[in-house]
Every structure is written in structure tokens, then in C-alpha cells.
Design a protein around this motif. Sequence first.
Motif, short mmCIF file in Angstrom:
data_model
loop_
_atom_site.label_atom_id
_atom_site.label_comp_id
_atom_site.label_asym_id
_atom_site.label_seq_id
_atom_site.Cartn_x
_atom_site.Cartn_y
_atom_site.Cartn_z
N ASP A 181 20.54 12.76 -32.81
CA ASP A 181 21.61 13.60 -32.28
C ASP A 181 21.14 14.07 -30.91
OD1 ASP A 181 23.20 15.84 -31.54
OD2 ASP A 181 23.69 16.24 -33.62
N THR A 182 21.76 13.56 -29.84
CA THR A 182 21.29 13.86 -28.49
C THR A 182 21.58 15.29 -28.05
OG1 THR A 182 23.35 13.00 -27.52
CG2 THR A 182 21.51 11.46 -27.77
N GLN A 183 22.56 15.93 -28.68
CA GLN A 183 22.88 17.31 -28.32
C GLN A 183 21.86 18.29 -28.92
OE1 GLN A 183 26.98 17.88 -29.53
NE2 GLN A 183 27.75 17.06 -27.59
N LYS A 184 21.50 18.04 -30.17
CA LYS A 184 20.52 18.91 -30.83
C LYS A 184 19.09 18.41 -30.64
CE LYS A 184 23.78 20.32 -34.45
NZ LYS A 184 24.04 20.37 -35.92
N VAL A 185 18.96 17.19 -30.12
CA VAL A 185 17.67 16.53 -29.93
C VAL A 185 16.88 16.55 -31.24
CG1 VAL A 185 15.66 16.31 -28.44
CG2 VAL A 185 17.70 17.44 -27.58
N GLN A 186 17.49 15.96 -32.25
CA GLN A 186 16.82 15.89 -33.54
C GLN A 186 17.22 14.60 -34.27
OE1 GLN A 186 18.19 19.45 -35.54
NE2 GLN A 186 19.88 18.37 -36.54
N VAL A 187 16.32 14.13 -35.12
CA VAL A 187 16.57 12.92 -35.90
C VAL A 187 17.56 13.23 -37.02
CG1 VAL A 187 15.54 11.27 -37.49
CG2 VAL A 187 14.36 11.85 -35.37
N VAL A 188 18.59 12.40 -37.13
CA VAL A 188 19.61 12.57 -38.16
C VAL A 188 19.26 11.77 -39.41
CG1 VAL A 188 22.03 12.21 -38.74
CG2 VAL A 188 21.39 12.97 -36.44
N HIS A 189 18.78 10.55 -39.20
CA HIS A 189 18.45 9.67 -40.32
C HIS A 189 17.47 8.60 -39.84
CE1 HIS A 189 19.36 7.95 -44.34
NE2 HIS A 189 19.09 6.79 -43.75
N THR A 190 16.58 8.17 -40.74
CA THR A 190 15.60 7.15 -40.40
C THR A 190 15.64 6.00 -41.40
OG1 THR A 190 14.09 8.73 -39.35
CG2 THR A 190 13.14 6.65 -40.11
N ILE A 191 15.69 4.80 -40.87
CA ILE A 191 15.57 3.59 -41.69
C ILE A 191 14.10 3.19 -41.69
CG2 ILE A 191 16.18 1.15 -41.90
CD1 ILE A 191 18.78 1.77 -40.41
N LYS A 192 13.53 3.01 -42.87
CA LYS A 192 12.13 2.63 -42.99
C LYS A 192 12.03 1.18 -43.44
CE LYS A 192 10.71 7.35 -44.18
NZ LYS A 192 10.04 8.21 -45.18
N THR A 193 11.17 0.42 -42.78
CA THR A 193 11.02 -0.99 -43.08
C THR A 193 9.64 -1.44 -42.63
OG1 THR A 193 12.03 -3.18 -42.81
CG2 THR A 193 12.00 -1.74 -40.87
N GLN A 194 9.44 -2.74 -42.57
CA GLN A 194 8.21 -3.31 -42.02
C GLN A 194 8.62 -4.47 -41.12
OE1 GLN A 194 5.28 -4.57 -44.88
NE2 GLN A 194 3.85 -5.28 -43.32
N PHE A 195 8.47 -4.27 -39.82
CA PHE A 195 8.84 -5.32 -38.88
C PHE A 195 7.76 -6.40 -38.90
CE2 PHE A 195 10.68 -1.38 -36.95
CZ PHE A 195 12.01 -1.69 -37.19
#
Length: 222
Positions: A181-195
Motif C-alpha cells: 500500500d503506497t499511501q500507508k507504506v506498508q505490506v498488504v500481503h506476501t506470496i511465499k515461494t522458492q524461486f
Amino acid sequence: MAMSSGVVHLCRLTGRSLGTVLGYSRGKPLTSRRWYITTSVTNNLQFKLEERTAHSSLDLFKKDTGVIYRILGVDPTLVQDTPLRFRDWAVVLADAHIDSGCHYWEVTVKKSDEFRVGVADVLTSRDECVGTNSTSWVFAYVQRKWFAMTSGKQVPVPLVGKPDRVGLLLDYEAGRLSLVDTQKVQVVHTIKTQFRSPVCPAFGLWDGELLTHSGMEIPEGL
């Protein structure tokens, strides 16, 4: 029930609607040609959109940093046919090759109710839409809701409404792609994987326009 040839042709012209179908793979091999730019290991990744990957319904603008969806676009027979191009889906990839580091970029979306933003393997299948296979990881906005998508699985994201601008934070080694969220400068959700191979920013657009903002430092606090 099989689709008529006319419907199939229309789907190819329009890049299909991500709100209606998820797609499939026809198992066609993709060339290993190195079309991407040199590896970026710094935090201010800079990229442009790669026209050779863009579906025929997508027009690039603003020095290849933005993309506009055209209802029917260009007749696919008039577009140079390369193994890099998405033929069935309104998708375009960036020209960046990322195999290490933390990187951040933002996306401004206008007049669009259906789009996807995220990353995909550089050699991801051009016969599948980003988010429907195991080589792409995206955040999708459709029917006024946000979802995290990979391998065709959708996880609701609790982001209210559709902001005009969102951020993407990628930590390659940690296998984390976050919607910011660029207005609040905070992470909303994270996708976890292994590239397991190099990835690049990926975008799907079914109406409106999208403008990318790269070469940015990671905001403090993320």
C-alpha cells in the motif's frame, strides 16, 4: 462443449478476460533465447516493458514503461510471431532479469477493473496466463476484489477498494513477493515461494491502462 472457431479467434484477439477463464497449457516448448537485460543486484531495479512479449491487444507507450489495452488490438497475423510473445492472453513481461537481491517498483492503473501485477519466470509458458501456473506469482484485481495467485490458486487479499497506485517488493533469496500500500507504506500481503530460476516483472491487463515506475529505492519501513 467445444467453442466455435469464431469464438476462439475472438479470444485470441482480445487476450481473453481473466474474470472468466484461467487458461491451460498446450505444452509447447519456449526458446531459451536470452532476451532480457543484464542481472540487477541493486535495490533500484530499472526496467521497460518488452514489446516482443506483448499480446497483440496491448500497446506500449511512454518509452515502453506503460501499456494500454485495446479491445481488439492488432490482428495477430500482422504482429511479428516470436516464441516470446503471449498469443492467447493479454500479458506483457518486463525486460529485466532478476536472480538475486531485493527490488521495489510501483504500478499506476487507470480505468481498469481487471489486471494482474507480479513476477514470472523469464521463460514462463506463453500459452498460459500469469498466475495460472507454478512459474508466475501475481496479485490480481477482478470484480472489485484482490487476490494473490499462483498455480491457478486464488487467495483473497484484504485490500479495500482499488488504489490508483500499488507497490511490489521482491526479495529473491527469501522467496517473497509483497503487495504494498503506497499511501500507508506498508505490506498488504506476501506470496511465499522458492524461486528456482530468473524472474521478471509481469503484467496482465484486460481494460484501461497501466504505467510502471521502476528505478526506485525500497521505502523505509518495508
